[in-house]
Design an enzyme around this catalytic site. Sequence first.
Site, PDB file in Angstrom:
ATOM      1  N   ARG A 137      38.338  81.636  51.369  1.00 54.87           N
ATOM      2  CA  ARG A 137      37.743  80.394  50.860  1.00 54.87           C
ATOM      3  C   ARG A 137      38.622  79.219  51.227  1.00 54.87           C
ATOM      4  O   ARG A 137      39.799  79.372  51.506  1.00 54.87           O
ATOM      5  CB  ARG A 137      37.610  80.473  49.338  1.00 54.87           C
ATOM      6  CG  ARG A 137      36.503  81.404  48.891  1.00 54.87           C
ATOM      7  CD  ARG A 137      36.475  81.523  47.385  1.00 54.87           C
ATOM      8  NE  ARG A 137      36.236  80.234  46.757  1.00 54.87           N
ATOM      9  CZ  ARG A 137      37.070  79.660  45.876  1.00 54.87           C
ATOM     10  NH1 ARG A 137      38.188  80.245  45.549  1.00 54.87           N
ATOM     11  NH2 ARG A 137      36.762  78.498  45.351  1.00 54.87           N
ATOM     12  N   LYS A 202      46.338  89.222  43.217  1.00 57.60           N
ATOM     13  CA  LYS A 202      45.011  89.252  43.840  1.00 57.60           C
ATOM     14  C   LYS A 202      44.798  90.575  44.587  1.00 57.60           C
ATOM     15  O   LYS A 202      45.559  90.927  45.483  1.00 57.60           O
ATOM     16  CB  LYS A 202      44.893  88.059  44.801  1.00 57.60           C
ATOM     17  CG  LYS A 202      43.529  87.926  45.424  1.00 57.60           C
ATOM     18  CD  LYS A 202      43.265  86.502  45.845  1.00 57.60           C
ATOM     19  CE  LYS A 202      42.056  86.404  46.749  1.00 57.60           C
ATOM     20  NZ  LYS A 202      41.575  85.054  46.947  1.00 57.60           N
ATOM     21  N   ARG A 340      48.664  77.853  34.196  1.00 56.93           N
ATOM     22  CA  ARG A 340      49.998  77.321  33.928  1.00 56.93           C
ATOM     23  C   ARG A 340      50.762  78.315  33.067  1.00 56.93           C
ATOM     24  O   ARG A 340      50.157  78.948  32.175  1.00 56.93           O
ATOM     25  CB  ARG A 340      49.900  75.976  33.185  1.00 56.93           C
ATOM     26  CG  ARG A 340      49.744  74.801  34.130  1.00 56.93           C
ATOM     27  CD  ARG A 340      49.678  73.503  33.358  1.00 56.93           C
ATOM     28  NE  ARG A 340      48.469  73.408  32.567  1.00 56.93           N
ATOM     29  CZ  ARG A 340      48.440  73.323  31.242  1.00 56.93           C
ATOM     30  NH1 ARG A 340      49.547  73.327  30.543  1.00 56.93           N
ATOM     31  NH2 ARG A 340      47.299  73.226  30.595  1.00 56.93           N
TER      32      ARG A 340
HETATM   33  C1  BTN Z   1      39.045  84.571  49.496  1.00 58.58           C
HETATM   34  O1  BTN Z   1      39.483  85.072  48.470  1.00 58.58           O
HETATM   35  O2  BTN Z   1      39.563  83.553  49.984  1.00 58.58           O
HETATM   36  C2  BTN Z   1      37.855  85.192  50.177  1.00 58.58           C
HETATM   37  C3  BTN Z   1      38.272  86.276  51.125  1.00 58.58           C
HETATM   38  C4  BTN Z   1      37.101  86.944  51.822  1.00 58.58           C
HETATM   39  C5  BTN Z   1      37.553  87.893  52.911  1.00 58.58           C
HETATM   40  C6  BTN Z   1      36.417  88.676  53.490  1.00 58.58           C
HETATM   41  S1  BTN Z   1      36.947  89.993  54.523  1.00 58.58           S
HETATM   42  C7  BTN Z   1      35.314  90.264  55.057  1.00 58.58           C
HETATM   43  C8  BTN Z   1      34.701  88.905  55.250  1.00 58.58           C
HETATM   44  N1  BTN Z   1      34.988  88.387  56.564  1.00 58.58           N
HETATM   45  C9  BTN Z   1      35.762  87.297  56.521  1.00 58.58           C
HETATM   46  O3  BTN Z   1      36.171  86.658  57.517  1.00 58.58           O
HETATM   47  N2  BTN Z   1      36.038  86.992  55.255  1.00 58.58           N
HETATM   48  C10 BTN Z   1      35.419  87.912  54.328  1.00 58.58           C
END
Ligand code: BTN
Length: 343
Positions: A137, A202, A340
């Site tokens: 994201r 995460k 926080r």
């Molecule tokens: C995040 O937490 O930022 C989202 C991560 C999403 C990763 C997945 S892996 C499969 C799909 N292909 C990508 O390029 N991104 C998502």
Amino acid sequence: MNATSESRVGAIHASSPLVARVFAELSDGQFHSGEDLAKALGVTRSAVWKAANALRDLGTSMEAVRNRGYKLLGASEPLAAAHIREHLSPSVNERLTRLDVAWMTASTNSELVERPYPAQGRSEVLLAEFQTAGRGRRGRSWLAPPGGAVCLSLSWTFPEVPRDAGSLSLAVGVSVLRALLALNVPDVRLKWPNDILVGDRKLGGILIELRAEAAGPACVVVGIGLNVALGSGLVETIAATGLRATDLVTVTGGSVSRNALAAQLIENNVRGLLSFEQEGLKPFIEQWRNADALRGRPLDVSVGSEVVRGLGRGIDLSGALLVETREGLQKFLSGEVTVRPAE
Ligand code: BTN
């Protein structure tokens, strides 16, 4: 099901790149000598050596010991479309017009976004052992070594843009949670809008991309990345970006079948998309609230250059984050949240 495309990319076989075939040979977690690998694969020892180095460069944790050969650390079975299908229910199997496993692609999301929309009620799924430009994201990159994660995208066509489309990512979060519960993964939490956590670390993330025509159907590509065995080097690299990551091997203390995990993700997401299409977030909200990692915690919510401070108060039916601030209860439909430390 498109059998032609599945048999072409659905498993690592003789026509796959050598690096993929070396990976498959090593996936039993045992030592294999360069000589044995060369014989098994019909290539020279020097080609095997180069392929092993290439695997290491991609982030695979590997031991190389003189006179013993190569061994993958945190080894795991290669992803294979046929094995994934074996774990799926007949009704979900039927809905998948394609289920492909690529050895390497730029990004499974980018590839599915380029394809035509699947028919309504049908889905196309793409997994990759390695993404050269995995996307997270907010323009971040998503890093995972070959064999060390499940990187999966699936596409779905809604008759029109769903009401509260933003809440879809929360429904997908619950579908991922259900998949992990089915595999007995403990202590999974959801961090608004769509991080999968264990403790404060995460475990995975979700990237949803929507294409829509005016007053017409809308196609979403749901991208899911789940860490399975990152290796300590990559955990450190990720930590340098300010993110604390974990993986399933650490969380469960054992090995995890990535094919079974991929199947659970597909099963729960296809069922989840069907029920989201009918009822929106309602069938998911209670489970989301029970897994909420932010409820009652002191938060900073960044929206553009503004930072709003307050206490997490859950989510509403539109998927908005509720935060109790000095000015009263505020709703956020987007934003970046940090917890926080308690004062
Ligand atoms: C995040 O937490 O930022 C989202 C991560 C999403 C990763 C997945 S892996 C499969 C799909 N292909 C990508 O390029 N991104 C998502």
